[in-house]
Design a protein around this motif. Sequence first.
Motif, PDB file in Angstrom:
ATOM      1  N   UNK A   5     -53.958 -16.470  -9.805  1.00  0.00           N
ATOM      2  CA  UNK A   5     -53.474 -17.243 -10.950  1.00  0.00           C
ATOM      3  C   UNK A   5     -51.955 -17.199 -11.083  1.00  0.00           C
ATOM      4  N   UNK A   6     -51.335 -16.053 -10.801  1.00  0.00           N
ATOM      5  CA  UNK A   6     -49.901 -15.889 -11.029  1.00  0.00           C
ATOM      6  C   UNK A   6     -49.059 -16.948 -10.319  1.00  0.00           C
ATOM      7  N   UNK A   7     -49.243 -17.183  -9.000  1.00  0.00           N
ATOM      8  CA  UNK A   7     -48.436 -18.237  -8.362  1.00  0.00           C
ATOM      9  C   UNK A   7     -48.755 -19.631  -8.894  1.00  0.00           C
ATOM     10  N   UNK A   8     -49.998 -19.864  -9.321  1.00  0.00           N
ATOM     11  CA  UNK A   8     -50.340 -21.160  -9.895  1.00  0.00           C
ATOM     12  C   UNK A   8     -49.548 -21.404 -11.173  1.00  0.00           C
ATOM     13  N   UNK A  37     -45.769 -22.034 -10.423  1.00  0.00           N
ATOM     14  CA  UNK A  37     -45.466 -23.277  -9.702  1.00  0.00           C
ATOM     15  C   UNK A  37     -45.856 -24.543 -10.455  1.00  0.00           C
ATOM     16  N   UNK A  38     -46.365 -24.397 -11.686  1.00  0.00           N
ATOM     17  CA  UNK A  38     -46.927 -25.540 -12.411  1.00  0.00           C
ATOM     18  C   UNK A  38     -45.975 -26.734 -12.472  1.00  0.00           C
ATOM     19  N   UNK A  39     -44.749 -26.517 -12.949  1.00  0.00           N
ATOM     20  CA  UNK A  39     -43.811 -27.629 -13.129  1.00  0.00           C
ATOM     21  C   UNK A  39     -43.394 -28.240 -11.803  1.00  0.00           C
ATOM     22  N   UNK A  40     -43.323 -27.409 -10.748  1.00  0.00           N
ATOM     23  CA  UNK A  40     -42.915 -27.907  -9.428  1.00  0.00           C
ATOM     24  C   UNK A  40     -43.997 -28.791  -8.822  1.00  0.00           C
ATOM     25  N   UNK A  41     -45.248 -28.328  -8.866  1.00  0.00           N
ATOM     26  CA  UNK A  41     -46.312 -29.082  -8.194  1.00  0.00           C
ATOM     27  C   UNK A  41     -46.591 -30.396  -8.901  1.00  0.00           C
ATOM     28  N   UNK A  96     -52.327 -10.063  -0.952  1.00  0.00           N
ATOM     29  CA  UNK A  96     -51.266 -10.974  -0.520  1.00  0.00           C
ATOM     30  C   UNK A  96     -51.840 -12.323  -0.105  1.00  0.00           C
ATOM     31  N   UNK A  97     -52.956 -12.304   0.624  1.00  0.00           N
ATOM     32  CA  UNK A  97     -53.593 -13.556   1.043  1.00  0.00           C
ATOM     33  C   UNK A  97     -54.218 -14.278  -0.157  1.00  0.00           C
ATOM     34  N   UNK A  98     -54.691 -13.521  -1.148  1.00  0.00           N
ATOM     35  CA  UNK A  98     -55.199 -14.139  -2.367  1.00  0.00           C
ATOM     36  C   UNK A  98     -54.070 -14.870  -3.097  1.00  0.00           C
ATOM     37  N   UNK A  99     -52.877 -14.268  -3.129  1.00  0.00           N
ATOM     38  CA  UNK A  99     -51.730 -14.932  -3.748  1.00  0.00           C
ATOM     39  C   UNK A  99     -51.325 -16.184  -2.964  1.00  0.00           C
ATOM     40  N   UNK A 100     -51.380 -16.107  -1.635  1.00  0.00           N
ATOM     41  CA  UNK A 100     -51.079 -17.271  -0.807  1.00  0.00           C
ATOM     42  C   UNK A 100     -52.072 -18.395  -1.081  1.00  0.00           C
ATOM     43  N   UNK A 158     -51.151 -22.120  -2.572  1.00  0.00           N
ATOM     44  CA  UNK A 158     -51.529 -23.344  -1.866  1.00  0.00           C
ATOM     45  C   UNK A 158     -52.420 -24.231  -2.727  1.00  0.00           C
ATOM     46  N   UNK A 159     -53.358 -23.619  -3.422  1.00  0.00           N
ATOM     47  CA  UNK A 159     -54.246 -24.403  -4.306  1.00  0.00           C
ATOM     48  C   UNK A 159     -53.470 -25.007  -5.470  1.00  0.00           C
ATOM     49  N   UNK A 160     -52.371 -24.372  -5.877  1.00  0.00           N
ATOM     50  CA  UNK A 160     -51.547 -24.939  -6.942  1.00  0.00           C
ATOM     51  C   UNK A 160     -51.000 -26.307  -6.540  1.00  0.00           C
ATOM     52  N   UNK A 161     -50.725 -26.503  -5.245  1.00  0.00           N
ATOM     53  CA  UNK A 161     -50.271 -27.802  -4.751  1.00  0.00           C
ATOM     54  C   UNK A 161     -51.448 -28.719  -4.424  1.00  0.00           C
ATOM     55  N   UNK A 162     -52.520 -28.151  -3.861  1.00  0.00           N
ATOM     56  CA  UNK A 162     -53.633 -28.970  -3.400  1.00  0.00           C
ATOM     57  C   UNK A 162     -54.397 -29.621  -4.552  1.00  0.00           C
ATOM     58  N   UNK A 163     -54.768 -28.849  -5.540  1.00  0.00           N
ATOM     59  CA  UNK A 163     -55.671 -29.360  -6.578  1.00  0.00           C
ATOM     60  C   UNK A 163     -55.080 -30.502  -7.402  1.00  0.00           C
ATOM     61  N   UNK A 164     -53.855 -30.388  -7.958  1.00  0.00           N
ATOM     62  CA  UNK A 164     -53.307 -31.536  -8.690  1.00  0.00           C
ATOM     63  C   UNK A 164     -53.133 -32.777  -7.816  1.00  0.00           C
TER      64      UNK A 164
END
Length: 407
Positions: free
Chosen positions: A54-57, A60-64, A107-111, A115-121
């Motif tokens: 969740x943290x990287x999502x 990155x909200x405003x960027x994605x 670390x892979x969970x954060x990655x 990635x899902x932060x960009x993919x899903x929207x």
Amino acid sequence: MPTEPAPLRRLPRFLASQSCSTLSYQMLAVAFGWQVYELSHSVFYLGLIGLAQFTPQLLLTLIVGQAADRFDRRRIAQGAQCLQAAGAAVLALACLTHLQNLPLIFACAMLTGAARAFESPSMQSLLPTLIDEAHLPRGLALGASARQTAVIVGPAAGGLIFALGADKVYFSCMAAYLLAAFWLHRLPGSTRSASKAPITLQSALAGVHFIRARPVIFGAISLDLFSVLLGGATALLPVYARDILHTGPWGLGLLRTAPAIGALAMSLYLARHPLRRHIGRKMAWAVTLFGLSTIVFGLSHGFLLSLLSLVVLGASDMVSVVIRSSLVQLETPDAMRGRVSAVNFIFIGTSNQLGEFESGVTAAWFGTVPAVVLGGVGTLLVVMLWRRWFPALFARDTFGDSSSVKA
């Protein structure tokens, strides 16, 4: 130039990509959960998996959102899928070389979360450009059916493959992500948004302002957020599978599959019989049933009753998901869909990933069963409060017409 909505013939390729990506993510979830619990024997660490995603999502909200409204949405989603494939490959190689450990998994969970932060929207805002608005509710239901099929197959396949070796699960995930990227490549034409507005803080926050200015949409999204945040028990399924219901990885796979079975059955029904009237009232009853089934699952010590309660939980949640998704997609201009979808995805991520963290923390404090039961009770309280705070949502009669209110 924006793409004109195309007939439903474009939908299968989109659904194939979405299904492959979802299938891989669900297999990853089983592998993450089982390996973390096996290495740590800690419910708190299980909750940390959700926080790591969740943290990287959130960051990155405003960027994605800006990216999905300015660049080719298909290319953004493809890049995110390839990045997740790379993460799965790293974990597979770590298992083969006996170098797997908790820091690497997190670390892979954060990655994966980034990635899902960009993919899903990008995927959410891409779908309305492929079909016309008249077919969108049906398209969303069909998309939900395909996604839930992958959610059913993914955990079961992940549990079975895990029994053959963790590396084989991760290699399978890598292959599925690459196949998802291939199907997106097969979509014809550009999927670039028409947004030409300059990049400013105001434009970055436009999705937030858009949602807050519409009580029906804000109420639907926030109701879904808090109900799943409080009532979600998926993070604790490894504990139930191993310590309460006394099953192995196969049992965990079936438990993770059960909500998807209910969701798939409901989405197929809604694809054939779309929701048309009394949508606000139906959403309230669906979330109430979600809370009740969570309580039943929390108290159950029988495997079959646990599976049945999770099936009901998934079916009721699907009604809420279709209503929320239809409201967001039908009432958002295409030039803003990326930013609105990004905010919507953060709400979903908060309810899912942060909900898993909340479940892990409360389970560490109060115990596994009390944590799940209290979450279900909290969901019922949320429905009561939202009826008072968002009367327009529960009075809403139909989609697509903000003035369509049923007394």
